[in-house]
Design an enzyme around this catalytic site. Structure first.
Site, short mmCIF file in Angstrom:
data_model
loop_
_atom_site.label_atom_id
_atom_site.label_comp_id
_atom_site.label_asym_id
_atom_site.label_seq_id
_atom_site.Cartn_x
_atom_site.Cartn_y
_atom_site.Cartn_z
N GLN A 124 2.18 9.51 12.15
CA GLN A 124 2.91 10.46 11.31
C GLN A 124 2.02 10.90 10.15
O GLN A 124 1.82 10.13 9.20
CB GLN A 124 4.18 9.77 10.79
CG GLN A 124 5.08 10.61 9.94
CD GLN A 124 6.20 9.76 9.33
OE1 GLN A 124 6.18 8.53 9.39
NE2 GLN A 124 7.18 10.40 8.74
N GLY A 125 1.49 12.12 10.21
CA GLY A 125 0.58 12.62 9.18
C GLY A 125 1.33 13.45 8.16
O GLY A 125 1.20 14.68 8.12
N SER A 127 2.17 12.02 4.45
CA SER A 127 1.73 11.74 3.08
C SER A 127 0.29 12.14 2.84
O SER A 127 -0.56 12.05 3.73
CB SER A 127 1.86 10.24 2.79
OG SER A 127 3.15 9.78 3.04
N SER A 159 0.03 5.22 9.38
CA SER A 159 0.15 3.98 10.16
C SER A 159 -0.25 4.21 11.61
O SER A 159 0.16 5.20 12.22
CB SER A 159 1.58 3.45 10.13
OG SER A 159 2.01 3.28 8.81
N GLU A 242 13.78 8.42 10.96
CA GLU A 242 13.03 7.25 10.47
C GLU A 242 13.98 6.20 9.90
O GLU A 242 13.85 5.01 10.19
CB GLU A 242 12.03 7.70 9.40
CG GLU A 242 11.11 6.60 8.93
CD GLU A 242 9.93 7.13 8.11
OE1 GLU A 242 9.95 8.32 7.72
OE2 GLU A 242 9.00 6.35 7.86
N GLU A 362 13.14 4.12 -5.66
CA GLU A 362 13.58 5.07 -6.70
C GLU A 362 14.14 6.34 -6.06
O GLU A 362 15.16 6.88 -6.50
CB GLU A 362 12.42 5.43 -7.64
CG GLU A 362 11.95 4.30 -8.54
CD GLU A 362 11.13 3.23 -7.81
OE1 GLU A 362 10.63 3.51 -6.71
OE2 GLU A 362 11.03 2.11 -8.33
C1 LIG Z 1 3.29 0.17 4.83
C2 LIG Z 1 3.33 1.66 4.65
C3 LIG Z 1 3.23 2.49 5.74
C4 LIG Z 1 3.24 3.89 5.59
N1 LIG Z 1 3.08 4.68 6.71
C5 LIG Z 1 3.05 6.03 6.57
C6 LIG Z 1 2.81 6.87 7.70
O1 LIG Z 1 2.63 6.41 8.83
N2 LIG Z 1 2.75 8.21 7.52
C7 LIG Z 1 2.94 8.78 6.29
O2 LIG Z 1 2.91 10.01 6.21
N3 LIG Z 1 3.16 8.02 5.19
C8 LIG Z 1 3.21 6.65 5.31
N4 LIG Z 1 3.42 5.85 4.19
C9 LIG Z 1 3.49 6.50 2.88
C10 LIG Z 1 4.85 6.48 2.22
O3 LIG Z 1 5.73 7.36 2.86
C11 LIG Z 1 4.60 6.88 0.75
O4 LIG Z 1 3.84 5.85 0.16
C12 LIG Z 1 5.88 7.07 -0.01
O5 LIG Z 1 6.56 8.23 0.44
C13 LIG Z 1 5.62 7.23 -1.51
O6 LIG Z 1 4.68 8.20 -1.77
P1 LIG Z 1 3.39 7.90 -2.71
O7 LIG Z 1 2.75 6.66 -2.23
O8 LIG Z 1 2.59 9.14 -2.78
O9 LIG Z 1 4.00 7.58 -4.14
P2 LIG Z 1 4.52 8.65 -5.21
O10 LIG Z 1 5.41 9.63 -4.56
O11 LIG Z 1 3.36 9.17 -5.98
O12 LIG Z 1 5.39 7.73 -6.15
C14 LIG Z 1 4.81 6.88 -7.17
C15 LIG Z 1 5.95 6.20 -7.92
O13 LIG Z 1 6.76 7.20 -8.59
C16 LIG Z 1 8.12 7.08 -8.18
N5 LIG Z 1 8.72 8.42 -8.07
C17 LIG Z 1 8.18 9.52 -7.45
N6 LIG Z 1 9.04 10.57 -7.52
C18 LIG Z 1 10.14 10.12 -8.20
C19 LIG Z 1 11.37 10.73 -8.58
N7 LIG Z 1 11.64 12.00 -8.28
N8 LIG Z 1 12.26 9.96 -9.24
C20 LIG Z 1 12.02 8.67 -9.55
N9 LIG Z 1 10.85 8.03 -9.22
C21 LIG Z 1 9.94 8.75 -8.55
C22 LIG Z 1 8.08 6.41 -6.81
O14 LIG Z 1 9.30 5.76 -6.52
C23 LIG Z 1 6.91 5.45 -6.98
O15 LIG Z 1 7.32 4.27 -7.62
C24 LIG Z 1 3.39 4.46 4.31
C25 LIG Z 1 3.52 3.62 3.19
C26 LIG Z 1 3.49 2.24 3.34
C27 LIG Z 1 3.61 1.37 2.12
#
Ligand SMILES: Cc1cc2nc3c(=O)[nH]c(=O)nc-3n(C[C@H](O)[C@H](O)[C@H](O)COP(=O)(O)OP(=O)(O)OC[C@H]3O[C@@H](n4cnc5c(N)ncnc54)[C@H](O)[C@@H]3O)c2cc1C
Length: 379
Positions: A124-125, A127, A159, A242, A362
């Site tokens: 899943q591409g 993020s 992933s 999902e 969150e």
């Molecule tokens: C084990 C694992 C597997 C994953 N696999 C995949 C995958 O296969 N494909 C894929 O595309 N992604 C994948 N992800 C990514 C995952 O979907 C993202 O990490 C997640 O959506 C959060 O995005 P970010 O890391 O950019 O954090 P950010 O969005 O930058 O968030 C940073 C912090 O700010 C908070 N925040 C952000 N916006 C708000 C808001 N509006 N209100 C309150 N708080 C807020 C968040 O809760 C977090 O604490 C994976 C992540 C993990 C940990």
């Protein structure tokens, strides 16, 4: 909410239990991640041969046409048998249903069957380094060139990308349109020089996810899913699937781990300790609420045809409870749980990602606040 199974549901469960008893893949091989992955892939092949790999898919696409309750039973029984999730879990739960919803007949013919047999793995591409929770702000660009789209950008946390043949890729195809409207959903072939996969090592020591560097990758027009500019709508279908799929597997796994920690505490004579007893009681209560909420979510889908906000609630409750449980296990087991390579240290460290993956806590709280409680929007 009716928690008793009907006769066909009980028959389905018994048939599956018998099949799992005869076809259990045994213990996960220790050692390299790739070996464990191959073991899960072999297990999915066996599931597919037995007609169990995609129980919730329609029969015409290689599924079993199972009802939602039967699908929940499938995941519960898999967890109960301590069998692994099928290797192509993102293909089965996300890509397949999204292709069924938006794909052309040619796309369904081409892509669905190899998902069931694990012949072609999917990732899943979505993020990117600057687009996670706010997915619609993603920057990966797609530009039309003749019959192809040419894609350049970076994805992260992808992933299973190192095992994948195909990627569900969301990219910006129109930079002039408002951010939710300029996106297109592509089915991208990972096997091209222009797509580089770099593993990211997690706190557990595994390379579960990766960075994707995409430099002028070519995607033929026929691999656009759901029409140019409709990427946001198509991506929401993927995201809804999902959260709906795994709730039953996860709640049974949580209960099993809790039972194991209970046995460990008992073996150490700790059940008389009021603090330990109190924490066990609290975790037991939460595991039970989680089970009932998962069933309530199922009832909502059966009644109204779509997942309710329960999906967000169960994901939030499960991830926080799993973190509390693995921390509690470490407190009961002491230094053993902090030893590198120990199963309990793995559980403790892996649980850290639970409150991030598949939507952060969150964001889930925002959903519950706005859509269940009707509170004013955060932004
Ligand atoms: C084990 C694992 C597997 C994953 N696999 C995949 C995958 O296969 N494909 C894929 O595309 N992604 C994948 N992800 C990514 C995952 O979907 C993202 O990490 C997640 O959506 C959060 O995005 P970010 O890391 O950019 O954090 P950010 O969005 O930058 O968030 C940073 C912090 O700010 C908070 N925040 C952000 N916006 C708000 C808001 N509006 N209100 C309150 N708080 C807020 C968040 O809760 C977090 O604490 C994976 C992540 C993990 C940990």
């Amino acid at each position: 909410m009716d928690l008793t199974f009907t006769e066909p549901e009980t028959a389905f469960r018994d048939e599956l239990r018998a099949w799992l008893a005869d076809n259990h893949p045994g213990e996960e091989p220790a050692g390299e991640d790739a070996e464990a992955y191959q073991w899960r892939r072999d297990f999915q092949r066996r599931l597919a041969e037995g007609g169990w790999a995609a129980v919730h898919w329609p029969v015409e696409y290689g599924g079993r046409g199972a009802t939602l309750t039967q699908s929940a039973i499938f995941f519960e029984e898999l967890a109960r048998a301590k069998a692994p999730l099928p290797a192509n879990v993102l293909g089965l739960l996300l890509a397949g249903p999204t292709i069924m919803a938006y794909g052309t007949e040619e796309q369904k013919d081409r892509f669905l069957a190899p998902i069931v047999t694990a012949e072609e793995i999917w990732c899943q591409g979505f993020s990117e380094p600057e687009a996670g929770s706010d997915l619609a702000s993603l920057k990966t660009r797609a530009v039309k060139d003749g019959e192809d789209w040419v894609v350049t950008g970076q994805k992260v946390w992808t992933s299973g990308a190192q095992y994948s043949k195909w990627c569900m890729l969301v990219a910006r195809s129109d930079t002039e349109a408002p951010k939710h409207k300029g996106l297109t959903y592509f089915l991208m072939d990972m096997e091209q020089e222009a797509v580089q996969v770099r593993p990211l090592r997690q706190i557990t020591g595994e390379d579960e996810f990766n960075e994707l560097f995409i430099e002028e990758a070519r995607i033929p027009e026929q691999n656009v899913l759901g029409g140019v500019g409709n990427g946001w709508k198509v991506a929401l279908t993927t995201l809804m699937n999902e959260r709906a799929g795994l709730a039953f597997f996860l709640q049974v796994r949580l209960r099993q781990v809790l039972d194991e920690v209970f046995a460990e505490a008992d073996g150490r004579g700790l059940l008389e300790d009021p603090v330990i007893a109190d924490r066990l009681g609290d975790l037991h209560l939460k595991a039970e609420v989680l089970r009932l909420t998962a069933y309530r979510g199922l009832t909502a889908i059966e009644r109204y045809g779509q997942p309710g906000p329960e999906g967000s609630l169960t994901k939030w409750m499960w991830s926080e409870t799993n973190q509390q449980l693995t921390q509690f296990a470490a407190d009961v087991l002491g230094t053993q749980a902090l030893t590198a390579g120990d199963r309990w240290s793995y559980e403790l460290l892996r649980a850290r990602g639970n409150t991030i993956e598949g939507g952060t806590t969150e964001i889930l709280k925002n959903i519950v606040a706005e859509r269940v409680l009707g509170l004013p929007k955060a932004r």
